[in-house]
Design a protein around this motif. Structure first.
Motif, PDB file in Angstrom:
ATOM      1  N   ASN A  28      37.130 -59.747  24.973  1.00 36.18           N
ATOM      2  CA  ASN A  28      37.373 -58.950  26.181  1.00 36.18           C
ATOM      3  C   ASN A  28      38.311 -59.667  27.139  1.00 36.18           C
ATOM      4  OD1 ASN A  28      35.833 -56.819  25.313  1.00 36.18           O
ATOM      5  ND2 ASN A  28      34.049 -57.349  26.520  1.00 36.18           N
ATOM      6  N   GLU A  29      38.097 -60.971  27.342  1.00 34.40           N
ATOM      7  CA  GLU A  29      38.979 -61.733  28.232  1.00 34.40           C
ATOM      8  C   GLU A  29      40.402 -61.765  27.682  1.00 34.40           C
ATOM      9  OE1 GLU A  29      36.415 -65.270  30.217  1.00 34.40           O
ATOM     10  OE2 GLU A  29      36.477 -65.239  28.008  1.00 34.40           O
ATOM     11  N   PHE A  30      40.529 -62.090  26.390  1.00 35.40           N
ATOM     12  CA  PHE A  30      41.851 -62.199  25.757  1.00 35.40           C
ATOM     13  C   PHE A  30      42.611 -60.877  25.822  1.00 35.40           C
ATOM     14  CE2 PHE A  30      44.350 -61.765  21.757  1.00 35.40           C
ATOM     15  CZ  PHE A  30      45.336 -62.698  22.039  1.00 35.40           C
ATOM     16  N   PHE A  31      41.961 -59.810  25.364  1.00 36.61           N
ATOM     17  CA  PHE A  31      42.646 -58.516  25.365  1.00 36.61           C
ATOM     18  C   PHE A  31      42.834 -57.979  26.778  1.00 36.61           C
ATOM     19  CE2 PHE A  31      41.096 -58.473  20.890  1.00 36.61           C
ATOM     20  CZ  PHE A  31      42.349 -58.500  20.300  1.00 36.61           C
ATOM     21  N   GLY A  32      41.972 -58.373  27.710  1.00 33.06           N
ATOM     22  CA  GLY A  32      42.155 -57.995  29.112  1.00 33.06           C
ATOM     23  C   GLY A  32      43.423 -58.609  29.694  1.00 33.06           C
TER      24      GLY A  32
ATOM     25  N   GLN B 197      46.273 -56.816  28.089  1.00 24.62           N
ATOM     26  CA  GLN B 197      46.396 -55.454  28.617  1.00 24.62           C
ATOM     27  C   GLN B 197      47.114 -55.472  29.960  1.00 24.62           C
ATOM     28  OE1 GLN B 197      44.760 -54.010  31.482  1.00 24.62           O
ATOM     29  NE2 GLN B 197      45.815 -52.081  31.062  1.00 24.62           N
ATOM     30  N   ARG B 198      46.766 -56.426  30.816  1.00 25.77           N
ATOM     31  CA  ARG B 198      47.444 -56.523  32.118  1.00 25.77           C
ATOM     32  C   ARG B 198      48.916 -56.874  31.923  1.00 25.77           C
ATOM     33  NH1 ARG B 198      42.489 -58.833  32.886  1.00 25.77           N
ATOM     34  NH2 ARG B 198      43.235 -61.001  33.000  1.00 25.77           N
ATOM     35  N   GLU B 199      49.202 -57.721  30.961  1.00 32.20           N
ATOM     36  CA  GLU B 199      50.584 -58.079  30.655  1.00 32.20           C
ATOM     37  C   GLU B 199      51.340 -56.869  30.114  1.00 32.20           C
ATOM     38  OE1 GLU B 199      53.863 -60.678  30.318  1.00 32.20           O
ATOM     39  OE2 GLU B 199      51.980 -60.854  31.396  1.00 32.20           O
TER      40      GLU B 199
ATOM     41  N   GLU C 251      67.869 -65.885  36.581  1.00 31.96           N
ATOM     42  CA  GLU C 251      67.217 -64.577  36.706  1.00 31.96           C
ATOM     43  C   GLU C 251      66.215 -64.365  35.570  1.00 31.96           C
ATOM     44  OE1 GLU C 251      68.575 -59.929  36.655  1.00 31.96           O
ATOM     45  OE2 GLU C 251      69.923 -61.342  37.680  1.00 31.96           O
ATOM     46  N   LEU C 252      66.560 -64.844  34.371  1.00 29.05           N
ATOM     47  CA  LEU C 252      65.624 -64.756  33.250  1.00 29.05           C
ATOM     48  C   LEU C 252      64.375 -65.588  33.538  1.00 29.05           C
ATOM     49  CD1 LEU C 252      64.873 -63.845  30.396  1.00 29.05           C
ATOM     50  CD2 LEU C 252      66.034 -65.902  29.567  1.00 29.05           C
ATOM     51  N   ASP C 253      64.561 -66.822  34.002  1.00 30.61           N
ATOM     52  CA  ASP C 253      63.416 -67.669  34.347  1.00 30.61           C
ATOM     53  C   ASP C 253      62.535 -67.007  35.399  1.00 30.61           C
ATOM     54  OD1 ASP C 253      63.968 -69.727  32.585  1.00 30.61           O
ATOM     55  OD2 ASP C 253      65.033 -70.941  34.058  1.00 30.61           O
ATOM     56  N   GLU C 254      63.153 -66.424  36.399  1.00 32.50           N
ATOM     57  CA  GLU C 254      62.399 -65.751  37.459  1.00 32.50           C
ATOM     58  C   GLU C 254      61.594 -64.583  36.890  1.00 32.50           C
ATOM     59  OE1 GLU C 254      63.200 -63.191  41.534  1.00 32.50           O
ATOM     60  OE2 GLU C 254      64.764 -64.553  40.833  1.00 32.50           O
ATOM     61  N   ALA C 255      62.215 -63.803  36.018  1.00 33.63           N
ATOM     62  CA  ALA C 255      61.531 -62.656  35.420  1.00 33.63           C
ATOM     63  C   ALA C 255      60.332 -63.115  34.586  1.00 33.63           C
ATOM     64  CB  ALA C 255      62.499 -61.848  34.561  1.00 33.63           C
ATOM     65  N   ILE C 256      60.512 -64.180  33.813  1.00 31.86           N
ATOM     66  CA  ILE C 256      59.421 -64.696  32.982  1.00 31.86           C
ATOM     67  C   ILE C 256      58.266 -65.182  33.850  1.00 31.86           C
ATOM     68  CG2 ILE C 256      58.773 -66.602  31.445  1.00 31.86           C
ATOM     69  CD1 ILE C 256      61.609 -66.228  30.153  1.00 31.86           C
ATOM     70  N   HIS C 257      58.593 -65.928  34.891  1.00 31.34           N
ATOM     71  CA  HIS C 257      57.547 -66.492  35.740  1.00 31.34           C
ATOM     72  C   HIS C 257      56.859 -65.450  36.631  1.00 31.34           C
ATOM     73  CE1 HIS C 257      59.586 -70.227  34.516  1.00 31.34           C
ATOM     74  NE2 HIS C 257      58.325 -70.639  34.456  1.00 31.34           N
ATOM     75  N   ASN C 258      57.414 -64.264  36.725  1.00 35.65           N
ATOM     76  CA  ASN C 258      56.781 -63.192  37.481  1.00 35.65           C
ATOM     77  C   ASN C 258      55.887 -62.302  36.616  1.00 35.65           C
ATOM     78  OD1 ASN C 258      57.454 -63.468  40.256  1.00 35.65           O
ATOM     79  ND2 ASN C 258      59.570 -62.985  39.735  1.00 35.65           N
ATOM     80  N   LEU C 259      55.842 -62.583  35.325  1.00 37.62           N
ATOM     81  CA  LEU C 259      54.969 -61.804  34.449  1.00 37.62           C
ATOM     82  C   LEU C 259      53.507 -62.129  34.744  1.00 37.62           C
ATOM     83  CD1 LEU C 259      56.918 -62.172  31.096  1.00 37.62           C
ATOM     84  CD2 LEU C 259      56.683 -60.093  32.478  1.00 37.62           C
ATOM     85  N   PRO C 260      52.616 -61.149  34.614  1.00 36.15           N
ATOM     86  CA  PRO C 260      51.203 -61.373  34.910  1.00 36.15           C
ATOM     87  C   PRO C 260      50.602 -62.558  34.151  1.00 36.15           C
ATOM     88  CG  PRO C 260      51.618 -59.034  34.678  1.00 36.15           C
ATOM     89  CD  PRO C 260      52.890 -59.743  34.286  1.00 36.15           C
TER      90      PRO C 260
END
Length: 103
Positions: free
Chosen positions: A18-22, A25-27, A61-70
């Motif tokens: 549940n934790e892993f898939f949660g 899922q948010r990602e 910009e790529l680094d910023e996008a990656i680091h903003n992922l949930p």
């Protein structure tokens, strides 16, 4: 700039399903948003793996996008192994081939 990105996801034993898939899922909400914006993003069949192509203005910009992922914001980035390759449109390479071939 264009990038091909492969993300391998690994479930640690200490996380429940549940934790892993949660977390995933948010990602996936971010992934579905990218897809709705026309970014080709796919889950590899039979594997915990995602592949996609993205166009951004710079490496920063790529680094910023990656680091903003949930998954990064929540501190679960260690669940992933990311491979990033800079690519460019084949038509541009074709134009370079014309020059190299003396056409």
């Amino acid at each position: 700039m264009h990038f091909f990105i492969r993300v391998k996801v690994t479930k640690p034993r200490e996380l429940s399903n549940n934790e892993f898939f949660g977390v995933w899922q948010r990602e996936s909400i971010a992934g579905r948003e990218l897809a709705s914006q026309g970014v080709p993003i796919y889950k590899v069949a039979g594997k915990y793996e995602i592949v996609f192509f993205i166009e951004v203005g710079s490496e920063a910009e790529l680094d910023e996008a990656i680091h903003n992922l949930p998954i990064w914001k929540e501190g679960y980035q260690d669940l992933t192994e990311m491979e990033v390759e800079a690519v460019h449109p084949y038509a541009e390479w074709g134009a370079q081939l014309d020059v190299l071939a003396g056409v």
